[in-house]
Write an enzyme that holds these catalytic residues in place. Structure first.
Site, PDB file in Angstrom:
ATOM      1  N   TYR A 261     -83.237 -81.408 -51.043  1.00  0.00           N
ATOM      2  CA  TYR A 261     -83.792 -81.981 -49.812  1.00  0.00           C
ATOM      3  C   TYR A 261     -83.287 -83.410 -49.587  1.00  0.00           C
ATOM      4  O   TYR A 261     -83.937 -84.214 -48.928  1.00  0.00           O
ATOM      5  CB  TYR A 261     -85.323 -81.964 -49.858  1.00  0.00           C
ATOM      6  N   SER A 262     -82.106 -83.693 -50.103  1.00  0.00           N
ATOM      7  CA  SER A 262     -81.583 -85.055 -50.105  1.00  0.00           C
ATOM      8  C   SER A 262     -81.170 -85.539 -48.714  1.00  0.00           C
ATOM      9  O   SER A 262     -80.284 -84.955 -48.074  1.00  0.00           O
ATOM     10  CB  SER A 262     -80.377 -85.131 -51.049  1.00  0.00           C
ATOM     11  N   ASN A 263     -81.789 -86.628 -48.249  1.00  0.00           N
ATOM     12  CA  ASN A 263     -81.336 -87.290 -47.030  1.00  0.00           C
ATOM     13  C   ASN A 263     -79.899 -87.773 -47.179  1.00  0.00           C
ATOM     14  O   ASN A 263     -79.132 -87.785 -46.211  1.00  0.00           O
ATOM     15  CB  ASN A 263     -82.226 -88.494 -46.705  1.00  0.00           C
ATOM     16  N   HIS A 264     -79.551 -88.180 -48.390  1.00  0.00           N
ATOM     17  CA  HIS A 264     -78.204 -88.693 -48.640  1.00  0.00           C
ATOM     18  C   HIS A 264     -77.153 -87.605 -48.440  1.00  0.00           C
ATOM     19  O   HIS A 264     -76.119 -87.842 -47.808  1.00  0.00           O
ATOM     20  CB  HIS A 264     -78.135 -89.265 -50.057  1.00  0.00           C
ATOM     21  N   LEU A 265     -77.384 -86.414 -48.984  1.00  0.00           N
ATOM     22  CA  LEU A 265     -76.428 -85.330 -48.774  1.00  0.00           C
ATOM     23  C   LEU A 265     -76.234 -85.063 -47.282  1.00  0.00           C
ATOM     24  O   LEU A 265     -75.108 -84.900 -46.801  1.00  0.00           O
ATOM     25  CB  LEU A 265     -76.902 -84.052 -49.465  1.00  0.00           C
TER      26      LEU A 265
END
Length: 299
Positions: free
Chosen positions: A63-67
């Site tokens: 659930y990474s915002n960064h990805l």
């Protein structure tokens, strides 16, 4: 920069304590790539281009915002992207990873034991050999170049207001370190506050100090870290936090995200109520985006 990026939050707690609470809307700054992730990526993308790379490789959870940000940045700026995801593959893809794929990111999954090696030089060499040459971005996008992009926020804020404190939610510590750097280089007498979004985050002080040491050769005394507002841990959304976020949206017309900025505003208001800021102070909380996380929380 439009004035609507700085919003007054006349919450009863703040007004009763004589504190002026403002919300900086970094979530509105760039519709395609909102929030602090764009700031962290800004100079990394410049470096990738200067070094001749055509591909970005990075790490993150499901659930990474960064990805999601790296995938979007790749699409917008013409880079191929590879996301190395913590854990096992699950289908159908959750909305965050589906968005990454839609933006052209290739996903590869690493079991948690292997994922823990993500900062080891030997392992990073293996990754380059396995997936081909690329510009490596660490988990969360946090490195000395990321600090440079975040530090620019201080100058932007000062075009609009004087302030005594600027507060941000902390995951890897990069945004907090960048704000501290921006304050120091401007010789501006405000403090940066970091609100840890994860449980057991005392390590973040070491991370912030290491980042500023790498960026300018010294640690900085102009920030503070608060560890008691994690609500049970990273990505935990207990009923009381969900209720606060809903009430905040109703009262002020701003949707906070469930992982970072909800905790940030709870904590800032609690600190105001406890007298952490002197009457007459101006406190700026930074909305760093991340609203796509709501699709995983049943909103």
């Amino acid at each position: 920069m439009p004035d609507q990026l700085l919003q007054l939050i006349p919450h009863p707690i703040a007004t009763s304590r004589g504190v002026r609470l403002l919300l900086w809307r970094d979530d509105l700054l760039n519709p395609d790539l909102p929030g602090n992730k764009a700031r962290k990526l800004k100079y990394n993308l410049v470096a990738a281009r200067e070094q001749g790379h055509t591909r970005l490789l990075t790490f993150g959870g499901a659930y990474s915002n960064h990805l999601a940000a790296v995938a979007t940045a790749g699409r917008l700026h013409g880079f191929g992207t590879v996301g190395l995801v913590r854990g096992e593959e699950h289908t159908p893809l959750n909305p965050t990873l589906a968005r990454c794929v839609a933006d052209g990111m290739q996903l590869h999954y690493l079991d948690r034991t292997i994922y823990r090696r993500r900062a080891e030089p030997e392992f990073l060499t293996e990754i380059q050999q396995q997936f081909g040459p690329g510009y490596l971005l660490p988990e969360g996008g946090t490195n000395p170049l990321a600090l440079r992009g975040v530090a620019e926020l201080i100058g932007e804020l000062r075009q609009h207001t004087d302030f005594d404190a600027v507060a941000v939610a902390a995951g890897t510590g990069g945004t907090l370190a960048g704000l501290a750097l921006g304050l120091a280089e401007a010789d501006y007498p405000a403090r940066a506050l970091g609100i840890a979004a994860l449980k057991g985050a005392s390590f973040l002080q070491t991370e912030v100090n290491s980042l500023t040491q790498a960026a300018i050769g010294q640690t900085l005394p102009n920030y503070e870290l608060h560890l008691d507002y994690h609500f049970g841990g990273y990505a935990k959304l207990p009923p009381e936090l969900r209720t606060f976020i809903q009430q905040f949206e109703t009262e002020f017309g701003v949707l906070l995200d469930p992982i970072y900025t909800g905790k940030l505003l709870v904590s800032v208001l609690d600190l105001i109520e406890r007298g952490h800021f002197a009457p007459g102070s101006t406190v700026v909380a930074v909305h760093t985006g991340g609203l796509q996380a709501w699709v995983g929380f049943g909103r």
